[in-house]
Design a protein around this motif. Structure first.
Motif, PDB file in Angstrom:
ATOM      1  N   GLU A   1      -7.922   4.408   4.503  1.00 14.39           N
ATOM      2  CA  GLU A   1      -7.943   2.985   4.162  1.00 14.39           C
ATOM      3  C   GLU A   1      -9.298   2.550   3.623  1.00 14.39           C
ATOM      4  O   GLU A   1      -9.383   1.756   2.677  1.00 14.39           O
ATOM      5  CB  GLU A   1      -7.554   2.146   5.385  1.00 14.39           C
TER       6      GLU A   1
ATOM      7  N   SER B   1      -2.383   3.684   3.637  1.00 12.77           N
ATOM      8  CA  SER B   1      -2.465   3.408   5.063  1.00 12.77           C
ATOM      9  C   SER B   1      -1.578   4.372   5.832  1.00 12.77           C
ATOM     10  O   SER B   1      -0.520   4.783   5.329  1.00 12.77           O
ATOM     11  CB  SER B   1      -2.021   1.972   5.341  1.00 12.77           C
TER      12      SER B   1
ATOM     13  N   ALA C   1      -5.537   0.755  -0.264  1.00 12.08           N
ATOM     14  CA  ALA C   1      -4.419   1.153  -1.131  1.00 12.08           C
ATOM     15  C   ALA C   1      -3.491   2.146  -0.446  1.00 12.08           C
ATOM     16  O   ALA C   1      -2.318   2.268  -0.802  1.00 12.08           O
ATOM     17  CB  ALA C   1      -4.944   1.752  -2.430  1.00 12.08           C
TER      18      ALA C   1
ATOM     19  N   CYS D   1       0.860  -1.186   0.000  1.00 12.00           N
ATOM     20  CA  CYS D   1       0.000   0.000   0.000  1.00 12.00           C
ATOM     21  C   CYS D   1       0.892   1.229   0.000  1.00 12.00           C
ATOM     22  O   CYS D   1       2.100   1.142   0.219  1.00 12.00           O
ATOM     23  CB  CYS D   1      -0.906   0.026   1.239  1.00 12.00           C
TER      24      CYS D   1
END
Length: 398
Positions: free
Chosen positions: A288, A296, A294, A170
């Motif tokens: 998130e 964080s 994708a 991510c």
């Protein structure tokens, strides 16, 4: 005389630590350098085992920024969001004749800095180049590479970005925050561009046919990053240098219908909620959720960074030296884009500027200025430095 060749500002941040690590690996013994940030104990922890000195800088304090900048020949600014934190650093660099690179992908900030500081930089001798990370060096230097190896006249190019993400990968939510604020300030960006009064680009040949190049049957969508706008500014500059400007567009490759639906949902939420302060706060607080993981606040785990890579395929069209239609395909590929590649790209740009400052200075009309990377690094060894850092450039006739 400056104490340091390079000062890395924002060294305690997620990306900044990657930059410190790579700079120490490839250049730590060649240049005098320092890392700068607000938390001195954390700076000392990061500097342990490197050749870096530590400089305490509070990004909200103009005085501490000024002191750090005056001690440097070149500042690498890793502190974002740049629209909130970047201008005092640019201003201090320009006023003191210090060179400046950053990894911003925020068009409003980048174009505002050019409008406000280009003239002053031309007088002070300061060289200011933004977007020296994954935004937008692969697109900028990749297009230069395609043009320089086209063996003819390149008129137009489409680029297709693929992220080969490992499980659990991510982006850090700061990148998402920048996107939210960018979407929320579209009117301000339009107003800014009306003030810049950029010359109209006279392209040769036809417009790019939307997503004409299919990659193994994958779906593509217009890439929402800053690349297209930055490349466009570079082509305006090349046109003023009597080089043929290249019509450019860039797309993201989407592998599945589920991914496409998720991106569509995220885009819809951005367009709806980013118009209002409360909506932007909501988008950033629940990054998130709105991005399906994708982005964080924790950032990506190291093992997922190691397993992730990117590639950009350019399809260029024009004419060969005999006037016959010619199509060539170039690719730029590298490691995980957000942190691994970005840190290596920024350091590669820094080394190019340190090693070939005279050439960059000539490219800017034998003066300082606020420039794009394609214009500033044209004709330098930037591709060699990027390849030495682990990126790969290839080209072939289609």
């Amino acid at each position: 005389m400056p104490t340091f060749d390079v000062v890395i500002l924002g060294a305690t941040g997620f990306t900044g630590q990657w930059v410190v690590k790579y700079f120490n690996t490839v250049a730590g013994n060649e240049y005098s350098w320092a890392i700068a940030g607000r938390n001195m104990s954390k700076l000392e922890e990061i500097a342990a085992g490197t050749t870096a000195k530590c400089v305490q800088v509070d990004i909200s304090s103009v005085d501490t920024i000024e002191r750090a900048v005056r001690d440097a020949k070149l500042v690498l600014n890793c502190t974002g969001p740049y629209r909130l934190l970047g201008e005092p650093v640019v201003k201090a660099c320009v006023e003191n004749g210090v060179d400046y690179l950053d990894i911003s992908g925020e068009p409003e900030f980048i174009e505002a800095m050019e409008l406000r500081y280009n003239e002053a930089a031309s007088h002070s001798g300061s060289i200011v180049i933004s977007a020296c990370g994954f935004d937008s060096i692969p697109s900028e230097i990749g297009l230069n590479f395609l043009r320089d190896n086209f063996r003819g006249e390149l008129h137009r190019a489409e680029a297709f970005l693929s992220i080969n993400a490992a499980i659990g990968y991510c982006g850090h939510a700061t990148t998402w925050d920048c996107a939210v604020m960018g979407f929320g300030s579209q009117d301000a960006l339009k107003a800014l561009r009306s003030l810049r009064k950029s010359p109209r680009i006279e392209y040769k040949g036809k417009r790019n046919s939307t997503r004409s190049f299919a990659l193994h049957g994958n779906r593509t969508i217009p890439f929402p990053g800053s690349d297209a706008s930055i490349v466009r500014r570079s082509q305006q500059g090349f046109a003023l240098r009597d080089k043929t400007p290249v019509r450019f567009s860039i797309y993201a490759v989407v592998g599945s219908v589920a991914s496409l639906m998720g991106i569509s949902f995220t885009g819809l939420c951005l367009s709806l909620f980013s118009r209002f302060s409360s909506g932007r706060s909501l988008l950033m607080k629940f990054a998130e959720f709105f991005t399906f993981g994708a982005f964080s606040r924790k950032g990506p785990p190291n093992e997922s960074i190691a397993g992730t890579s990117f590639d950009i395929t350019f399809l260029g069209k024009g004419f060969d030296e005999e006037g016959n239609p010619l199509t060539k395909r170039a690719t730029v590929s590298g490691p995980e884009p957000g942190y691994d590649a970005t840190s290596k790209i920024l350091v590669s740009c820094a080394l190019t500027l340190l090693e070939e400052r005279g050439k960059v200075f000539d490219n800017l009309g034998e003066q300082g200025g606020v420039s794009t990377s394609a214009l500033a690094f044209d004709g330098t060894h930037i591709v060699y430095n990027l390849e030495s850092a682990g990126l790969e450039f290839k080209i072939k006739v289609v």
